[in-house]
Motif scaffolding. Structure first.
Motif, PDB file in Angstrom:
ATOM      1  N   LYS A 120      19.241 -14.174   0.395  1.00 51.61           N
ATOM      2  CA  LYS A 120      19.108 -13.451   1.667  1.00 51.61           C
ATOM      3  C   LYS A 120      20.074 -12.271   1.791  1.00 51.61           C
ATOM      4  CE  LYS A 120      16.797 -16.906   4.434  1.00 51.61           C
ATOM      5  NZ  LYS A 120      16.605 -17.430   5.799  1.00 51.61           N
ATOM      6  N   ASN A 121      21.059 -12.240   0.940  1.00 53.01           N
ATOM      7  CA  ASN A 121      21.980 -11.095   0.931  1.00 53.01           C
ATOM      8  C   ASN A 121      21.593 -10.050  -0.105  1.00 53.01           C
ATOM      9  OD1 ASN A 121      23.697 -12.004   2.989  1.00 53.01           O
ATOM     10  ND2 ASN A 121      24.873 -13.268   1.553  1.00 53.01           N
ATOM     11  N   SER A 122      20.497 -10.297  -0.806  1.00 47.59           N
ATOM     12  CA  SER A 122      20.090  -9.367  -1.862  1.00 47.59           C
ATOM     13  C   SER A 122      19.382  -8.138  -1.277  1.00 47.59           C
ATOM     14  CB  SER A 122      19.163 -10.066  -2.855  1.00 47.59           C
ATOM     15  OG  SER A 122      17.920 -10.367  -2.245  1.00 47.59           O
ATOM     16  N   LYS A 123      19.405  -7.059  -2.051  1.00 46.19           N
ATOM     17  CA  LYS A 123      18.745  -5.826  -1.637  1.00 46.19           C
ATOM     18  C   LYS A 123      17.237  -6.037  -1.504  1.00 46.19           C
ATOM     19  CE  LYS A 123      17.981  -1.029  -3.084  1.00 46.19           C
ATOM     20  NZ  LYS A 123      18.258  -0.010  -4.137  1.00 46.19           N
ATOM     21  N   SER A 124      16.660  -6.801  -2.435  1.00 48.28           N
ATOM     22  CA  SER A 124      15.215  -7.040  -2.416  1.00 48.28           C
ATOM     23  C   SER A 124      14.784  -7.757  -1.137  1.00 48.28           C
ATOM     24  CB  SER A 124      14.813  -7.864  -3.636  1.00 48.28           C
ATOM     25  OG  SER A 124      15.149  -7.203  -4.834  1.00 48.28           O
ATOM     26  N   TYR A 125      15.588  -8.750  -0.708  1.00 48.21           N
ATOM     27  CA  TYR A 125      15.244  -9.485   0.515  1.00 48.21           C
ATOM     28  C   TYR A 125      15.330  -8.566   1.726  1.00 48.21           C
ATOM     29  CZ  TYR A 125      15.224 -13.068   4.127  1.00 48.21           C
ATOM     30  OH  TYR A 125      14.925 -13.825   5.243  1.00 48.21           O
ATOM     31  N   HIS A 126      16.344  -7.714   1.765  1.00 47.84           N
ATOM     32  CA  HIS A 126      16.478  -6.784   2.900  1.00 47.84           C
ATOM     33  C   HIS A 126      15.311  -5.806   2.950  1.00 47.84           C
ATOM     34  CE1 HIS A 126      20.222  -8.468   4.052  1.00 47.84           C
ATOM     35  NE2 HIS A 126      20.938  -7.964   3.041  1.00 47.84           N
ATOM     36  N   LEU A 127      14.782  -5.445   1.793  1.00 50.90           N
ATOM     37  CA  LEU A 127      13.596  -4.587   1.779  1.00 50.90           C
ATOM     38  C   LEU A 127      12.415  -5.301   2.432  1.00 50.90           C
ATOM     39  CD1 LEU A 127      13.817  -2.968  -1.781  1.00 50.90           C
ATOM     40  CD2 LEU A 127      14.109  -1.805   0.437  1.00 50.90           C
ATOM     41  N   TRP A 128      12.254  -6.581   2.128  1.00 51.76           N
ATOM     42  CA  TRP A 128      11.193  -7.364   2.779  1.00 51.76           C
ATOM     43  C   TRP A 128      11.395  -7.381   4.292  1.00 51.76           C
ATOM     44  CZ3 TRP A 128       6.660  -9.393   1.327  1.00 51.76           C
ATOM     45  CH2 TRP A 128       6.408  -9.608  -0.030  1.00 51.76           C
ATOM     46  N   SER A 139       0.819  -1.223   0.000  1.00 54.34           N
ATOM     47  CA  SER A 139       0.000   0.000   0.000  1.00 54.34           C
ATOM     48  C   SER A 139       0.850   1.270   0.000  1.00 54.34           C
ATOM     49  CB  SER A 139      -0.948   0.002   1.203  1.00 54.34           C
ATOM     50  OG  SER A 139      -0.210  -0.160   2.411  1.00 54.34           O
ATOM     51  N   SER A 140       1.610   1.503   1.042  1.00 49.88           N
ATOM     52  CA  SER A 140       2.250   2.817   1.220  1.00 49.88           C
ATOM     53  C   SER A 140       3.698   2.879   0.751  1.00 49.88           C
ATOM     54  CB  SER A 140       2.198   3.208   2.704  1.00 49.88           C
ATOM     55  OG  SER A 140       2.845   2.226   3.487  1.00 49.88           O
ATOM     56  N   LEU A 141       4.222   1.805   0.201  1.00 44.07           N
ATOM     57  CA  LEU A 141       5.626   1.799  -0.200  1.00 44.07           C
ATOM     58  C   LEU A 141       5.810   2.458  -1.568  1.00 44.07           C
ATOM     59  CD1 LEU A 141       6.620  -1.843   0.819  1.00 44.07           C
ATOM     60  CD2 LEU A 141       7.101   0.272   2.062  1.00 44.07           C
ATOM     61  N   PRO A 142       6.984   3.037  -1.834  1.00 46.39           N
ATOM     62  CA  PRO A 142       7.274   3.583  -3.166  1.00 46.39           C
ATOM     63  C   PRO A 142       7.235   2.479  -4.229  1.00 46.39           C
ATOM     64  CG  PRO A 142       8.868   4.359  -1.553  1.00 46.39           C
ATOM     65  CD  PRO A 142       8.072   3.281  -0.871  1.00 46.39           C
ATOM     66  N   ASP A 143       6.902   2.888  -5.443  1.00 46.69           N
ATOM     67  CA  ASP A 143       6.723   1.926  -6.514  1.00 46.69           C
ATOM     68  C   ASP A 143       7.979   1.110  -6.792  1.00 46.69           C
ATOM     69  OD1 ASP A 143       4.122   2.627  -6.836  1.00 46.69           O
ATOM     70  OD2 ASP A 143       4.428   3.874  -8.622  1.00 46.69           O
ATOM     71  N   ASP A 144       9.150   1.742  -6.799  1.00 40.89           N
ATOM     72  CA  ASP A 144      10.364   1.002  -7.125  1.00 40.89           C
ATOM     73  C   ASP A 144      10.678  -0.053  -6.074  1.00 40.89           C
ATOM     74  OD1 ASP A 144      10.941   2.966  -5.219  1.00 40.89           O
ATOM     75  OD2 ASP A 144      13.028   3.124  -5.852  1.00 40.89           O
ATOM     76  N   MET A 145      10.404   0.251  -4.802  1.00 41.41           N
ATOM     77  CA  MET A 145      10.610  -0.728  -3.738  1.00 41.41           C
ATOM     78  C   MET A 145       9.617  -1.888  -3.883  1.00 41.41           C
ATOM     79  SD  MET A 145      11.290   1.757  -0.430  1.00 41.41           S
ATOM     80  CE  MET A 145      11.237   0.362   0.702  1.00 41.41           C
ATOM     81  N   LYS A 146       8.369  -1.543  -4.170  1.00 43.43           N
ATOM     82  CA  LYS A 146       7.348  -2.589  -4.334  1.00 43.43           C
ATOM     83  C   LYS A 146       7.712  -3.526  -5.493  1.00 43.43           C
ATOM     84  CE  LYS A 146       3.683   0.100  -4.638  1.00 43.43           C
ATOM     85  NZ  LYS A 146       2.255   0.483  -4.726  1.00 43.43           N
ATOM     86  N   ARG A 147       8.223  -2.940  -6.577  1.00 43.81           N
ATOM     87  CA  ARG A 147       8.559  -3.760  -7.729  1.00 43.81           C
ATOM     88  C   ARG A 147       9.727  -4.688  -7.429  1.00 43.81           C
ATOM     89  NH1 ARG A 147       5.803  -6.249 -10.735  1.00 43.81           N
ATOM     90  NH2 ARG A 147       4.573  -4.397 -11.196  1.00 43.81           N
ATOM     91  N   GLN A 148      10.740  -4.199  -6.754  1.00 42.37           N
ATOM     92  CA  GLN A 148      11.886  -5.054  -6.412  1.00 42.37           C
ATOM     93  C   GLN A 148      11.461  -6.211  -5.513  1.00 42.37           C
ATOM     94  OE1 GLN A 148      15.683  -3.077  -5.266  1.00 42.37           O
ATOM     95  NE2 GLN A 148      14.630  -1.158  -5.764  1.00 42.37           N
TER      96      GLN A 148
END
Length: 531
Positions: free
Chosen positions: A490-498, A457-466
């Motif tokens: 688990k070391n990826s940027k996308s996983y850390h965003l989660w 819902s409230s996250l920026p689009d680029d973060m949501k897409r990653q």
């Protein structure tokens, strides 16, 4: 005097004729030596035997000497149509041979192909969105999708747009492989549509006419399904499904007619591959009064199952069971939903009769798991292994190959349908089909990724897409069934965003479970003889 000259001439002519007769007889005697097979000197000459075969030899030699006309095309055809092999070649010396019927090639241990969750869709039930006219909002944007596109967007990545082509390519590979049987373990159609059943049965009939036995059982989507529908334009409309009786009527020639035994309480049956290899085709579905997702085997069917294993024990046969639903909880994501309710009784029977392998589908994931009676039980006490084959309709569009060997070893492995090769060979110019591997992989990743994207819902689009793209990738790996590099993920940027933004999300929990399950390959299994 004239009379005496005539008498003398006649005498001379008689003498000449007599000499010619003697020469002819000698010549005939020389022409017929003993006919012997090469290297058979001193054996009894076959040409001296009376009978029609000896007459053929004589006629052949006369033909070679130019004394009788060559056999006409009509006569030669007569030999062929009479089932006799032509054992001479014109222009060569005839050597009589015994007419030998060609022996059948020895048949080895059975080989099987198993596909599951085909979810076949006929083009009669959809326009693939082609006739849909998009409506526009005040700013020129599309406000809706076609009925077909809505269905695809809300699904799990099935390649329904190319369902017919995928099925044709698969059946072509089956025909080339020439298994002893091809097993389709349920969810034959999208949602039990009668038209889909009928059209698929027509394709299976074509394969069976080529000498490959098809064996089917129903899945939870196939019978009494209120979700049976067509997708044309904007409209999703209900369409006719099938009853259990209609399912049998459509598919009776694909296993049921050939069954050695049929269960009276369900659509289960036993099929004999050969004297020592049998299949137990189990109907694990609940469809009265309408279909349910979960599986359950009826009590009367359990009685029948046990009697079939008693028959197999007496015959010294290995009988492999096949069902749509899973025997065990195979996935951390779906720990109990896909397993047969009350399946402990089935597991008990399989353990009692030392059954090595159980085959199923339903999950749309590739999984292999050994049953372990209790935590900490030594490996040597583990018995049945379950191989769950992923959906044929979801990338990478895999199917199982089950093979016995001469020593009794049994193996399970995977193949991927080569749709691109099939399309190229059939001169189809659709780019998606010519690069089907990339198309189907992109589709399942995109569909799942888009569904997760819409959950934020409230996250920026680029973060949501990653984050959603990572989820789509891991979900695809889950379908494939191969081990992944968990540390890299688990070391990826996308996983850390989660971790940072959605630590308590149920979707992050599902992501973690998929990653945990992908700690080993699930694509092959083997049981050596005597183990």
């Amino acid at each position: 005097m004239g009379r005496n000259r005539l008498i003398a001439i006649a005498a001379y002519l008689f003498l000449i004729a007599g000499c010619m007769g003697i020469v002819f007889l000698i010549d005939r005697a020389v022409e017929f030596p003993s006919f012997q097979e090469p290297g058979s000197l001193g054996t009894e000459p076959e040409a001296s035997l009376p009978g029609p075969e000896n007459k053929k030899v004589l006629d052949t030699q006369e033909q070679e000497k130019g004394k009788v006309p060559q056999e006409t095309e009509k006569e030669e055809q007569g030999h062929k149509s009479g089932g006799r092999r032509k054992w001479y070649t014109a222009g060569q010396k005839a050597i009589p041979q015994e007419i030998i019927q060609p022996e059948e090639e020895p048949k080895g241990p059975p080989r099987l192909i198993l596909a599951t969750d085909i979810h076949y869709m006929s083009s009669k039930l959809t326009d693939y969105g082609a006739t849909f006219s998009t409506s526009k909002d005040g700013q020129g944007g599309d406000t809706s999708l076609s009925a077909f596109d809505k269905f695809v967007a809300g699904d799990d990545g099935k390649v329904v747009r190319y369902s017919q082509e995928l099925t044709d390519a698969f059946l072509h590979e089956v025909e080339e492989y020439k298994p002893d049987a091809v097993i389709l373990s349920g969810d034959l159609t999208v949602n039990g549509e009668k038209v889909n059943h009928q059209e698929l049965a027509g394709k299976l009939s074509g394969l069976q006419k080529k000498g490959i036995q098809v064996l089917v059982i129903p899945g939870n989507h196939d019978i009494n399904n209120p979700n049976a529908a067509s997708y044309i334009g904007e409209e999703r409309e209900e369409t006719e499904s099938v009853t259990p009786e209609e399912f049998y009527q459509i598919y009776h020639s694909f296993g049921y007619d050939q069954a050695a035994s049929r269960d009276e309480a369900s659509l289960s049956y036993r099929y004999v591959l050969d004297s020592s290899h049998w299949l137990l085709m189990l109907d694990s579905c609940q469809y009265e009064p309408y279909n349910k997702v979960g599986g359950k085997i009826k009590e009367d069917t359990y009685v029948w199952i046990r009697s079939q294993y008693e028959e197999a024990k007496k015959a010294g046969a290995v009988m492999i069971p096949v069902s749509h639903h899973n025997l065990m909880g195979e996935s951390r994501v779906y720990p109990t939903e896909c397993a047969i309710e009350g399946g402990e009784e089935m597991i008990s029977i399989l353990g009692e009769y030392e059954v090595p392998l159980y085959l199923s589908g339903h999950l749309h994931l590739q999984r292999i798991k050994k049953y372990q009676e209790e935590p900490g039980t030594p490996k040597e006490e583990e018995h049945v292994t379950e191989a769950v084959t992923g959906s044929l309709s979801i990338a990478p569009c895999q199917y199982g190959v089950i093979e016995w060997e001469e020593d009794g070893s049994l193996s399970y492995g995977l193949r991927t349908v080569d749709v691109s090769k099939w399309a190229w060979e059939n001169r189809i110019d659709d780019e998606n089909l010519l690069d089907f591997e990339a198309y189907s992989e992109t589709l399942v990743k995109q569909v799942v990724s888009d569904q997760i994207y819409k959950r934020f819902s409230s996250l920026p689009d680029d973060m949501k897409r990653q984050m959603s793209d990572l989820y789509g990738q891991v979900n695809y790996d889950y379908c494939v069934g191969k081990e992944i590099d968990r540390a890299e993920i688990k070391n990826s940027k996308s996983y850390h965003l989660w971790e940072r933004t959605e630590p308590d999300s149920k979707y992050f929990l599902l992501l973690e479970k998929m990653i945990a399950d992908l700690d080993h390959d699930n694509i092959s299994w083997r049981r050596d003889a005597g183990s």
